[in-house]
Design a protein around this motif. Structure first.
Motif, PDB file in Angstrom:
ATOM      1  N   LEU A   1       6.341  37.450  36.938  1.00  0.00           N
ATOM      2  CA  LEU A   1       5.606  36.192  36.849  1.00  0.00           C
ATOM      3  C   LEU A   1       6.233  35.138  37.753  1.00  0.00           C
ATOM      4  O   LEU A   1       5.531  34.420  38.472  1.00  0.00           O
ATOM      5  N   TYR A   2       7.550  35.046  37.706  1.00  0.00           N
ATOM      6  CA  TYR A   2       8.259  34.080  38.545  1.00  0.00           C
ATOM      7  C   TYR A   2       7.973  34.342  40.027  1.00  0.00           C
ATOM      8  O   TYR A   2       7.649  33.429  40.784  1.00  0.00           O
ATOM      9  N   ALA A   3       8.090  35.611  40.422  1.00  0.00           N
ATOM     10  CA  ALA A   3       7.900  35.973  41.828  1.00  0.00           C
ATOM     11  C   ALA A   3       6.481  35.656  42.292  1.00  0.00           C
ATOM     12  O   ALA A   3       6.286  35.087  43.371  1.00  0.00           O
ATOM     13  N   LEU A   4       5.501  35.997  41.478  1.00  0.00           N
ATOM     14  CA  LEU A   4       4.111  35.736  41.855  1.00  0.00           C
ATOM     15  C   LEU A   4       3.820  34.237  41.881  1.00  0.00           C
ATOM     16  O   LEU A   4       3.099  33.755  42.755  1.00  0.00           O
ATOM     17  N   TYR A   5       4.411  33.502  40.936  1.00  0.00           N
ATOM     18  CA  TYR A   5       4.247  32.049  40.930  1.00  0.00           C
ATOM     19  C   TYR A   5       4.824  31.442  42.214  1.00  0.00           C
ATOM     20  O   TYR A   5       4.172  30.651  42.884  1.00  0.00           O
ATOM     21  N   LYS A   6       6.053  31.819  42.553  1.00  0.00           N
ATOM     22  CA  LYS A   6       6.700  31.267  43.746  1.00  0.00           C
ATOM     23  C   LYS A   6       5.941  31.674  45.017  1.00  0.00           C
ATOM     24  O   LYS A   6       5.751  30.853  45.910  1.00  0.00           O
ATOM     25  N   GLN A   7       5.503  32.927  45.086  1.00  0.00           N
ATOM     26  CA  GLN A   7       4.772  33.390  46.267  1.00  0.00           C
ATOM     27  C   GLN A   7       3.435  32.650  46.375  1.00  0.00           C
ATOM     28  O   GLN A   7       3.032  32.247  47.456  1.00  0.00           O
ATOM     29  N   GLY A   8       2.771  32.452  45.244  1.00  0.00           N
ATOM     30  CA  GLY A   8       1.489  31.771  45.239  1.00  0.00           C
ATOM     31  C   GLY A   8       1.592  30.293  45.542  1.00  0.00           C
ATOM     32  O   GLY A   8       0.718  29.713  46.187  1.00  0.00           O
ATOM     33  N   SER A   9       2.664  29.669  45.096  1.00  0.00           N
ATOM     34  CA  SER A   9       2.790  28.227  45.283  1.00  0.00           C
ATOM     35  C   SER A   9       3.556  27.836  46.547  1.00  0.00           C
ATOM     36  O   SER A   9       3.301  26.782  47.124  1.00  0.00           O
TER      37      SER A   9
END
Length: 84
Positions: free
Chosen positions: A30-38
């Motif tokens: 979740l953290y990785a996808l959040y950071k990649q998305g934002s």
């Protein structure tokens, strides 16, 4: 605001209200996808061994390098919906 961004923002809000706390591997995803998305690809320097939590987060984010921000947002949305 795009529909994808609105859904991403809603998923971020929903992430705080999950019925069960996800396991650590899922939290890192979740953290990785959040950071990649934002933010996009990770260009931060790799943390040292003295900070294992920061290092795990850095490693998780780096694993999704090259994923477009829109794709990462959609994967985040889908994962939050699955956990919901």
């Amino acid at each position: 605001m795009s529909d994808l961004q609105a859904a991403f923002d809603k998923a971020m809000a929903n992430s705080k209200n999950l019925s069960d706390r996800p396991d650590n591997a899922t939290l890192l995803k979740l953290y990785a996808l959040y950071k990649q998305g934002s933010t996009g690809d990770n260009i931060e320097p790799k943390p040292g061994f003295s900070d294992p939590v920061a290092r795990a987060k850095w490693d998780a984010w780096t694993k999704v390098k090259g994923t477009s921000q829109d794709a990462a947002k959609q994967l985040y949305i889908d994962l939050i919906a699955e956990l919901g």
